[in-house]
Design a protein around this motif. Structure first.
Motif, PDB file in Angstrom:
ATOM      1  N   LYS A 390       0.825  -1.201   0.000  1.00 14.85           N
ATOM      2  CA  LYS A 390       0.000   0.000   0.000  1.00 14.85           C
ATOM      3  C   LYS A 390       0.864   1.257   0.000  1.00 14.85           C
ATOM      4  O   LYS A 390       0.602   2.210  -0.757  1.00 14.85           O
ATOM      5  N   ALA A 393       2.429   2.056  -3.367  1.00 17.91           N
ATOM      6  CA  ALA A 393       1.414   2.575  -4.291  1.00 17.91           C
ATOM      7  C   ALA A 393       1.071   4.029  -3.968  1.00 17.91           C
ATOM      8  O   ALA A 393       0.992   4.885  -4.855  1.00 17.91           O
ATOM      9  N   GLU A 394       0.892   4.308  -2.688  1.00 18.84           N
ATOM     10  CA  GLU A 394       0.533   5.664  -2.259  1.00 18.84           C
ATOM     11  C   GLU A 394       1.612   6.675  -2.612  1.00 18.84           C
ATOM     12  O   GLU A 394       1.322   7.829  -2.927  1.00 18.84           O
ATOM     13  N   SER A 397       1.713   7.183  -6.568  1.00 18.25           N
ATOM     14  CA  SER A 397       0.479   7.725  -7.148  1.00 18.25           C
ATOM     15  C   SER A 397       0.530   9.209  -7.516  1.00 18.25           C
ATOM     16  O   SER A 397       0.283   9.571  -8.666  1.00 18.25           O
ATOM     17  N   GLY A 401       0.127  10.704 -11.396  1.00 18.99           N
ATOM     18  CA  GLY A 401      -1.225  11.158 -11.695  1.00 18.99           C
ATOM     19  C   GLY A 401      -2.330  10.227 -11.231  1.00 18.99           C
ATOM     20  O   GLY A 401      -3.464  10.357 -11.666  1.00 18.99           O
ATOM     21  N   GLY A 402      -1.974   9.274 -10.347  1.00 14.96           N
ATOM     22  CA  GLY A 402      -3.051   8.561  -9.652  1.00 14.96           C
ATOM     23  C   GLY A 402      -3.423   7.173 -10.139  1.00 14.96           C
ATOM     24  O   GLY A 402      -4.286   6.532  -9.535  1.00 14.96           O
ATOM     25  N   ALA A 431      -1.909  -3.774  -4.543  1.00 19.22           N
ATOM     26  CA  ALA A 431      -2.587  -2.510  -4.242  1.00 19.22           C
ATOM     27  C   ALA A 431      -2.820  -1.805  -5.565  1.00 19.22           C
ATOM     28  O   ALA A 431      -1.944  -1.798  -6.444  1.00 19.22           O
ATOM     29  N   VAL A 432      -3.994  -1.244  -5.725  1.00 20.33           N
ATOM     30  CA  VAL A 432      -4.350  -0.612  -7.000  1.00 20.33           C
ATOM     31  C   VAL A 432      -4.985   0.746  -6.750  1.00 20.33           C
ATOM     32  O   VAL A 432      -5.738   0.932  -5.789  1.00 20.33           O
ATOM     33  N   LEU A 433      -4.674   1.693  -7.626  1.00 23.16           N
ATOM     34  CA  LEU A 433      -5.219   3.045  -7.504  1.00 23.16           C
ATOM     35  C   LEU A 433      -5.723   3.520  -8.864  1.00 23.16           C
ATOM     36  O   LEU A 433      -5.140   3.186  -9.900  1.00 23.16           O
ATOM     37  N   GLY A 434      -6.797   4.317  -8.844  1.00 18.53           N
ATOM     38  CA  GLY A 434      -7.304   4.916 -10.082  1.00 18.53           C
ATOM     39  C   GLY A 434      -7.789   3.868 -11.069  1.00 18.53           C
ATOM     40  O   GLY A 434      -8.504   2.932 -10.696  1.00 18.53           O
ATOM     41  N   SER A 437      -7.839   0.274 -10.244  1.00 17.64           N
ATOM     42  CA  SER A 437      -8.803  -0.269  -9.287  1.00 17.64           C
ATOM     43  C   SER A 437     -10.173  -0.459  -9.928  1.00 17.64           C
ATOM     44  O   SER A 437     -10.986  -1.230  -9.435  1.00 17.64           O
ATOM     45  N   THR A 438     -10.432   0.228 -11.038  1.00 24.85           N
ATOM     46  CA  THR A 438     -11.758   0.125 -11.653  1.00 24.85           C
ATOM     47  C   THR A 438     -11.740  -0.693 -12.935  1.00 24.85           C
ATOM     48  O   THR A 438     -12.757  -1.211 -13.361  1.00 24.85           O
ATOM     49  N   LEU A 440     -10.607  -3.870 -14.759  1.00 28.39           N
ATOM     50  CA  LEU A 440     -10.051  -5.218 -14.621  1.00 28.39           C
ATOM     51  C   LEU A 440      -9.079  -5.539 -15.758  1.00 28.39           C
ATOM     52  O   LEU A 440      -8.020  -6.128 -15.542  1.00 28.39           O
ATOM     53  N   ARG A 443      -5.626  -4.199 -15.132  1.00 28.14           N
ATOM     54  CA  ARG A 443      -4.904  -5.016 -14.139  1.00 28.14           C
ATOM     55  C   ARG A 443      -4.377  -6.285 -14.790  1.00 28.14           C
ATOM     56  O   ARG A 443      -3.216  -6.655 -14.636  1.00 28.14           O
TER      57      ARG A 443
END
Lengths: 455, 455
Positions: A390, A393-394, A397, A401-402, A431-434, A437-438, A440, A443
């Motif tokens: 995490k 990733a943070e 990010s 740009g996220g 861990a996934v962001l932006g 995370s939406t 699939l 990813r």
């Protein structure tokens, strides 16, 4: 320390004579270990009441207790009652070897963990044990790994471990000879330049022989290695393979990393010394005198630090891999190595990090060395893998740009060297962001891409 | 039995509520098992006072006690006290998953052994456990294999094992979801035509999911399999793979081998039933009613027999491999499979036999099918590997003129499924007669040659 040593002079005869004495001598003082661990945690700058590490002293003491259970095992007991009479070859007076007279018996590929007496870290052993029965005596096969494990679960050094297993089996079984080969692997210490990707594990191949195997040039060894060769070991490879010939443990030559901000205190040195003593060992034994400072050379890499301080002069770089996804590109850097220390058990976990991101307008690709610095920054502290993933990733990010994906693949010494002891097991966190995370498909694209680069 | 089943209705809620009750219900009656094992040994025609098997009843009872320790473990205790608070991703309200909220955590490649409830033989499991944390709760990683092992160490069936692990972790961690994939492998039963070399291990891949993984088509599974793919598992392969779709255990369809000379007696059936009961299980449970007769379908292959009776009509054959040594030829047949049953623990050991020999004047090459018959003859009895090796060599020796080498490579269920539990370990034994006992170069030549044909 020769690769084919004589039987070690101090060959654990005590384990074959008096269990009570050994048990008494090697009784573990768990509460003293708990106190020592608290001192170490304070020395690292940790809050010992923090939820994740509140019970760490208890867990570390338990781990040391389990990990050194060999001191409290009696090898004579293990072998006695497991010797069975077996006829030899009966072939009308023709010459032959087999059964309980003369036929080589090998148990191969026994996975063990031992504690390095130089630095107190666990080291991994692939153990191969053979013996040639004599006098119609064969021993139950499972006793060979049992005896090996009884000596592995102590503070050890590879050659002595081989010699002690060899000697104990020879005395217990009274065979024509015993042959031991150990493939030992030690976690590397962080080098001064921790940005280097060249993290070579320290490997050492040692052997020990008794009876007909006592002479390292004895013809008998040929059969032994031929049978090991079925599993990929070559006679020629039996030699010292550490970076230095005389010391295999990297604590003996590792330079202190430049990232270390504070040196260890006398309180911490005393704490480690107290742990060694609490295990029933003599901290003044020659090989153990410097163990506390060598262990701290490792541990101080994991000091509590809250501010990441990365030089951004490598910000733009062309070392990133790219993979096409729709009309965009996923920038990716895979297989970044990391070291970390499990905050629950004060034991290493290590592995690789895979990072992928989309680049938003106005952002620049991040150089590999910066990504590696971020990975090391979050690796070099008391950690749990979920948090490490995490935090990486943070941190990345906002730089891109996220839209970030981070996958960490790790082996946890706490899970494979003790307790549940699942040697082959391996942990993955994500861990996934932006977008990651939406979406699939994004990813999956990254995971498929990464897979191609993983050995 | 679907590959992606719902949570099993009978999902071991008892293990999450009352340890005492479970312990009471599942208390093992070791002395009853010892009596039952004596009946089985007598039924096999063995002398129960023979040195090698005198203590077998004690060892078998101990093995069953250890092998079913999961009945006496409380899953709630395992998880409680190992739940840690972990923040989720904090990224200025951007969408993300990681840490203690939403990031997938997987422990892969956990080696387990379980007991097949259909036939009482151990079966091997490669277990992959994943969960998605919720509510800032993460569980100590080692608890995932611990819980898996608690359910594996019972009489089981793959789908139920997956469902029970899944359900227990879901209740204990309260995550967004739990995903389990098990790769199960069962030893094949001897077929009627035991000369056949086609000994295919029975493999079955099952999965179970809860929460966001409850629907087998849920998008979430994609990430899980992508991470498993790093270790060589493919989403598409998750399906039933046994020879029959409805029953994976070969005891359910194996035909009784024609080599079996006597059928089992009611006393033996009662003995196995008594073992099942002694483990705390209900022998009248639907799945267990036929277990005694199915176990005996296996065990009766290993009846005591003293006379080898091999038809020699395949004596001359061209199936042998040959390797040049000096001016002679070593005839060789490698990788002949065998089944056997360890007389110390009544558990299978299995592997391959390599045979080499020089042919003396007046002798004929021995066909592969005859060599395989000899291997089976000595395999199908209560054995130790050293004796098996020796007996094969002794039997072949007079047929070829006295110069024989036999190597047996085996995995011992007693060493890998219980006790010392060294999963990857493997045993090699060798017996040599005539030239092969005196000429090192001849031995080495054969071993080198064999090596090339071993996968």
């Amino acid at each position: 320390m020769g690769s084919f040593g004589q039987i070690h002079s101090n060959c654990e005869v005590e384990n074959l004579v008096s269990d009570d004495e050994v048990s008494f001598k090697k009784e573990v003082n768990r509460s003293a270990i708990e106190c020592a661990v608290k001192d170490l945690l304070l020395g690292l700058g940790e809050d010992i009441n923090r939820e994740g590490i509140r019970k760490t002293p208890f867990r570390v003491a338990k781990a040391f207790f389990e990990g050194t259970r060999g001191y409290r095992q009696n090898v004579k007991d293990i072998i006695e009652g497991a010797l069975f009479p077996e006829d030899g070859l009966d072939n009308n007076n023709k010459i032959g070897h087999g059964g309980g007279v003369g036929g080589l018996v090998i148990v191969r590929d026994i996975d063990l963990y031992s504690y390095c007496e130089s630095c107190l870290l666990p080291f991994q052993v692939k153990c191969h044990v053979g013996y040639i029965p004599s006098g119609q005596r064969v021993v139950g096969l499972s006793k060979l790994p049992r005896v090996a494990e009884a000596f592995a679960k102590r503070l050890q050094e590879p050659q002595r471990l081989a010699d002690e297993i060899c000697s104990a089996l020879h005395q217990g079984i009274e065979p024509e000879g015993v042959a031991i080969v150990l493939q030992c692997t030690h976690i590397p210490f962080p080098y001064k330049d921790i940005e280097s990707n060249d993290i070579g594990w320290v490997k050492l191949l040692v052997s020990s022989g008794s009876g007909v195997y006592e002479n390292k040039n004895a013809e008998m060894w040929s059969d032994f290695f031929s049978l090991l060769k079925f599993r990929g070991i070559d006679n020629d490879k039996v030699r010292l393979k550490g970076p230095l010939d005389q010391c295999w443990c990297p604590s003996l030559y590792a330079e202190v990393s430049s990232k270390i901000k504070a040196i260890s205190t006398p309180i911490m040195v005393n704490a480690v010394s107290s742990i060694v003593k609490s295990l029933g060992e003599d901290p003044t034994r020659k090989e153990l005198v410097e163990t506390p400072s060598r262990f701290l050379k490792w541990l101080m890499n994991f000091q509590c630090a809250s501010n990441i301080d990365i030089e951004m002069n490598g910000y733009i770089s062309n070392t990133n891999g790219k993979v096409r996804f729709d009309d965009k590109e996923i920038y990716s850097e895979v297989n970044l190595p990391f070291w970390s220390q499990c905050e629950h058990h004060l034991l290493p976990f290590y592995g690789v990090v895979h990072i992928g991101y989309f680049l938003s307008k106005g952002c620049y690709p991040i150089g590999k060395s910066i990504l590696q610095s971020i990975v090391h920054f979050y690796g070099f502290k008391l950690q749990v893998q979920e948090r490490l993933t995490k935090q990486i990733a943070e941190t990345i990010s906002p730089l891109v740009g996220g839209n970030v994906i981070v996958v960490v693949e790790a082996s946890h010494t706490c899970m494979i060297s003790r307790g549940i002891e699942k040697f082959g097991s391996n942990t993955a966190t994500i861990a996934v962001l932006g977008h990651f995370s939406t979406n699939l498909a994004a990813r999956t694209k990254f995971l498929e891409y990464s897979k191609c680069y993983i050995s």
